[in-house]
Write an enzyme that holds these catalytic residues in place. Sequence first.
Site, PDB file in Angstrom:
ATOM      1  N   LYS A  87       0.852  -1.197   0.000  1.00  0.00           N
ATOM      2  CA  LYS A  87       0.000   0.000   0.000  1.00  0.00           C
ATOM      3  C   LYS A  87       0.876   1.231   0.000  1.00  0.00           C
ATOM      4  O   LYS A  87       2.062   1.196   0.342  1.00  0.00           O
ATOM      5  CB  LYS A  87      -0.933   0.017   1.221  1.00  0.00           C
ATOM      6  CG  LYS A  87      -0.213  -0.039   2.578  1.00  0.00           C
ATOM      7  CD  LYS A  87       0.303   1.289   3.083  1.00  0.00           C
ATOM      8  CE  LYS A  87       1.000   1.154   4.436  1.00  0.00           C
ATOM      9  NZ  LYS A  87       1.725   2.394   4.833  1.00  0.00           N
ATOM     10  N   ASP A 123      -1.225  -1.760  10.999  1.00  0.00           N
ATOM     11  CA  ASP A 123      -1.591  -1.715   9.584  1.00  0.00           C
ATOM     12  C   ASP A 123      -2.276  -2.984   9.097  1.00  0.00           C
ATOM     13  O   ASP A 123      -2.830  -3.012   8.002  1.00  0.00           O
ATOM     14  CB  ASP A 123      -0.351  -1.473   8.714  1.00  0.00           C
ATOM     15  CG  ASP A 123       0.157  -0.046   8.809  1.00  0.00           C
ATOM     16  OD1 ASP A 123      -0.519   0.798   9.422  1.00  0.00           O
ATOM     17  OD2 ASP A 123       1.251   0.221   8.274  1.00  0.00           O
TER      18      ASP A 123
END
Length: 357
Positions: free
Chosen positions: A51, A180
């Site tokens: 990401k 995350d």
Amino acid sequence: MFLLKHKLQIDICQQGFTIKSYFFYARWVTMILYLMEKNYARVCVINAPCKINLHLSVGQRRGDGFHGIESIFVPLALSDTLHFERCGAGEDTLSVRWETAEQPIASEENLVAKAVALFRSRTDFAPALRIRLDKRIPAGAGLGGASSDAASTLLAMNQLAGQPLCADEMREMAAVLGSDVPFFLSNGAAFVSGRGERVESVKPPEDLWVLLVKPPFSSDTAAAYRLLDEARERASAGQKFSKEQFAKDKLANDKLPKEVLSRALCSPPQNWPFSNDFLPMFLAQGGEQSAAYRAILEELRNAGALFTGLSGSGSCCFGIFDSQKTIKNAKNALSCSKNDVILTFFLAQEPNSVVKY
């Protein structure tokens, strides 16, 4: 299945089993039939996408030691691949194969192993596994490689075990593994808040290309947060942060409303209001790393990037392009340096599908 059950019953009767052995054999047969009916996978293969943070606002340090964040996470096509295979009894084995010259980092391996151990502790999954992790995502880059590997491990384990855990249980385990990790259980771009456990889907950018540029050094997340806290303390005390005398509000955690950030994703990249609270701090430090960040961002802009930024707490910078031809030329231009340059794009669909057989 019916014929198999009938044959097993006939075999039991013909063998002249005692009552005790009959019940032992029946339990064994029942277990085999249960496994067959559940149709458990023997092998699972799953991609673990990275990401970038298009936007990252970092709050003050909380009482639990974490920092609250407000961020736009978007998954990219660049991914690691994990292979899981049942191998009967014994211990799990984990091997890491880098597809670049980079060497594996212990934390990358440990987070996969921790995910396996955590899943086993919440379920009765017992078979030993042979696990291979093919690494493509640079480590220490702010791209979430280790977190994505952990989330993909949970997804694959759930498939191998016959999906005993619901989505809420999976998200709870993900939050235990890392801030995350919950994002990588989601389906695409998201507004992420809290310490990372609150994930709300947003419409991802479309028809855009991403050029990742990682300098020849990594960034330690915990150290980066400490530096940010110290920089803010100095700024609030009125001390000069660097020779460049960055504006005090650059370190003061100004926030844009979630609605403004989400709507901005539908606008052209050159109009995005996004920022990263770590970037002005890194640029203001001075030294070789600061110069490297500044040079990469300038080179990306000169090469035609419509938006540039830093992902997470570094060290990977990125440029957003709307032309495949322009980004290919940019990749060629920036690849002449010692930086790691990767051309990729935003994922517009569910990134974490599991292939099982």
